[in-house]
Design an enzyme around this catalytic site. Structure first.
Site, PDB file in Angstrom:
ATOM      1  CG  HIS A 104      71.158  79.987  56.372  1.00 30.62           C
ATOM      2  ND1 HIS A 104      71.057  78.891  57.195  1.00 30.62           N
ATOM      3  CD2 HIS A 104      69.932  80.140  55.795  1.00 30.62           C
ATOM      4  CE1 HIS A 104      69.826  78.395  57.135  1.00 30.62           C
ATOM      5  NE2 HIS A 104      69.123  79.125  56.285  1.00 30.62           N
ATOM      6  CG  ASP A 106      72.812  79.705  60.827  1.00 26.72           C
ATOM      7  OD1 ASP A 106      72.750  79.943  59.600  1.00 26.72           O
ATOM      8  OD2 ASP A 106      72.144  80.350  61.662  1.00 26.72           O
ATOM      9  CG  ASP A 136      66.200  76.296  56.723  1.00 23.87           C
ATOM     10  OD1 ASP A 136      66.873  77.081  56.030  1.00 23.87           O
ATOM     11  OD2 ASP A 136      65.558  76.667  57.727  1.00 23.87           O
ATOM     12  CD  GLU A 170      68.091  82.495  57.679  1.00 22.60           C
ATOM     13  OE1 GLU A 170      67.030  82.987  57.267  1.00 22.60           O
ATOM     14  OE2 GLU A 170      68.130  81.409  58.311  1.00 22.60           O
ATOM     15  CD  GLU A 171      67.645  78.680  60.475  1.00 23.32           C
ATOM     16  OE1 GLU A 171      66.692  79.302  60.993  1.00 23.32           O
ATOM     17  OE2 GLU A 171      67.531  77.952  59.491  1.00 23.32           O
TER      18      GLU A 171
END
Length: 461
Positions: A104, A106, A136, A170-171
């Protein structure tokens, strides 16, 4: 891409045989992994929730570099600015199952005042890349990009198709990202049976000379809950037996205090068994009377790999009620971050029904499935071998993630997911605390290790 020796091994049952060609990774790939990580960090893709994010600049960045490697990336949006990128590397065997590799774009918010550096500087200092997303998961995004470009330079073509996906959102809820892709662009993932993504194969030091590499083969399901209490509106000075705030507070207190029973999944059982073996212990975690809490105490730092995934959980996180201090409101709401083990959804629902009681209703605010992947087949064996080739003293173990990833949405397409974003980290480097944490960073040498491991794993698979 032009085809040369792919280095794909001949399969013998579930055995893993060596990749025959030289590693495709060159010095350019190692430099690009670092440079791409830094560049992507500098592109602020903060996801504040509720649609407040714009991944398009990062999506255009990766798409441009995929195109330069001879691929034909597609930019796809459900909402303007919430951009996903999908590209397919065609394999030499059109009948082979395809492999999905996804990450991802974001990141979660960062308060600059709390950091030692600008969280969106992408600064490379003392052999470390700093910034939001270094862990991340812009590091993995960059490593995949570096490997794909290295293959293009070397003329490597895999046996099976490999689909590369960079996702938005995704977050938060993934509705603009992997959920959108799985629901509306499933044709792009045709043939994909397995997927690799974040949160696995990084070093966890559990003692002098002992380095573990946990590969994620499971995820707890997401159960974000909204609680609503109704009552009678009234003056704050008068008795009120139907106080919505009191009713809500009581339910929240019961949920927060509840001790969920132990439930061991196949992945967690395998993890416990292997961790015990590394300490010279032979245990059967599922035998009647097995004292899990006592055993976890014997694991020391390694307990972090299992302690959050032996139970369902529900943690109250938000409260909303009232509009004036001396007015008792007729409604109060709360939110709970719940997580469900594979096979634990029915128990979770029944428990929430009991804990909320007759005066509070609840509903799923966001809900996603729990996942498990095999740890006794060839894919896991390949991932294990790929890590241990570059760190022969390391020990690979399976584990279940406490949270979740885009693998949940892609599972709707029948894709089995593993968490595999390899990094070799030095002792004392607390990788766990950097997820969504302050001063997020990743060592340059860890990225170099990851590129080499990814190259081997993808070509072997």
């Amino acid at each position: 891409m032009r085809a040369i020796d792919t280095g794909v091994p001949v399969e013998a049952g579930d055995a893993v045989t060596a990749v025959t060609a030289a590693d495709a990774v060159d010095a350019v790939a190692l430099d690009e992994a670092v440079g791409f990580t830094s560049d992507l960090i500098r592109i602020d893709t903060t996801n504040r929730g509720g649609g407040d994010c714009r991944e398009r600049p990062a999506a255009e960045y990766v798409a441009e570099r995929l195109a330069a490697a001879g691929l034909e990336p597609l930019l796809l949006e459900r909402t303007p600015g919430r951009t996903n990128v999908v590209a397919r590397i065609e394999g030499t065997d059109p009948y082979a199952d395809a492999l999905l590799v996804h990450g991802h774009l974001d990141v979660v918010p960062a308060e600059a005042a709390d950091w030692s550096v600008d969280p969106f500087s992408g600064e490379v200092r003392d052999g470390v890349v700093w910034g939001r997303g270094a862990v991340d998961m812009k590091n993995m995004d960059a490593m995949v990009l570096a490997v794909v470009r290295a293959w293009a330079r070397a003329g490597v073509r895999p046996r099976r198709d490999i689909v590369i996906a960079y996702t938005a959102d995704e977050e938060d809820s993934a509705v603009d990202g992997s959920g959108f892709l799985a629901d509306h662009h499933r044709e792009l993932f045709e043939g994909c049976t397995e997927g690799l993504s974040e949160s696995g194969a990084f070093t966890v030091h559990t003692g002098p000379g002992r380095a573990l590499y946990p590969i994620a083969a499971g995820e707890r399901g997401t159960a974000w809950i909204k609680l609503t209490a109704h009552g009678t509106t009234g003056h704050g000075s008068k008795p009120n037996k139907a106080n919505a705030v009191s009713r809500l507070a009581a339910a929240v207190a019961r949920i927060g205090a509840y001790e969920w029973p132990v439930r061991l999944t196949d992945t967690v059982t395998a993890c416990i068994t292997e961790l015990a073996a590394l300490q010279g212990l032979s245990v059967d975690p599922r035998r009647p009377g097995f004292d899990l809490d006592s055993f976890l105490g014997k694991l020391g730092p390694a307990a972090v790999l299992v302690e959050a995934t032996v139970r369902n959980s529900a943690n109250p996180t938000m409260l909303t009620a009232g509009y004036k201090l001396n007015v008792i409101p007729g409604q109060a709401t709360a939110y709970v971050d719940g997580r469900m083990l594979p096979g634990g959804e029915a128990e979770f629902i029944a428990t929430l029904d009991a804990l909320t009681g007759p005066d509070v209703t609840w509903e799923f605010h966001h809900r996603e499935v729990a996942l498990e992947a095999p740890v006794d087949g060839r894919t896991y064996a390949v991932l294990r071998e790929s890590v241990e080739r570059f760190d022969p003293d390391g020990h690979v173990v399976p584990f279940c993630m406490a949270g979740g990833t885009d693998a949940k949405q892609f599972s709707r397409l029948g894709i089995t997911g593993y968490g595999f974003s390899p990094l070799k980290l030095p002792p004392g480097f607390d990788y766990w605390s950097l997820f969504h944490g302050v001063d997020e960073r990743v060592p340059v040498e860890a990225l170099h290790f990851g590129v080499r491991v990814l190259d081997r794993a993808l070509r072997t698979l």
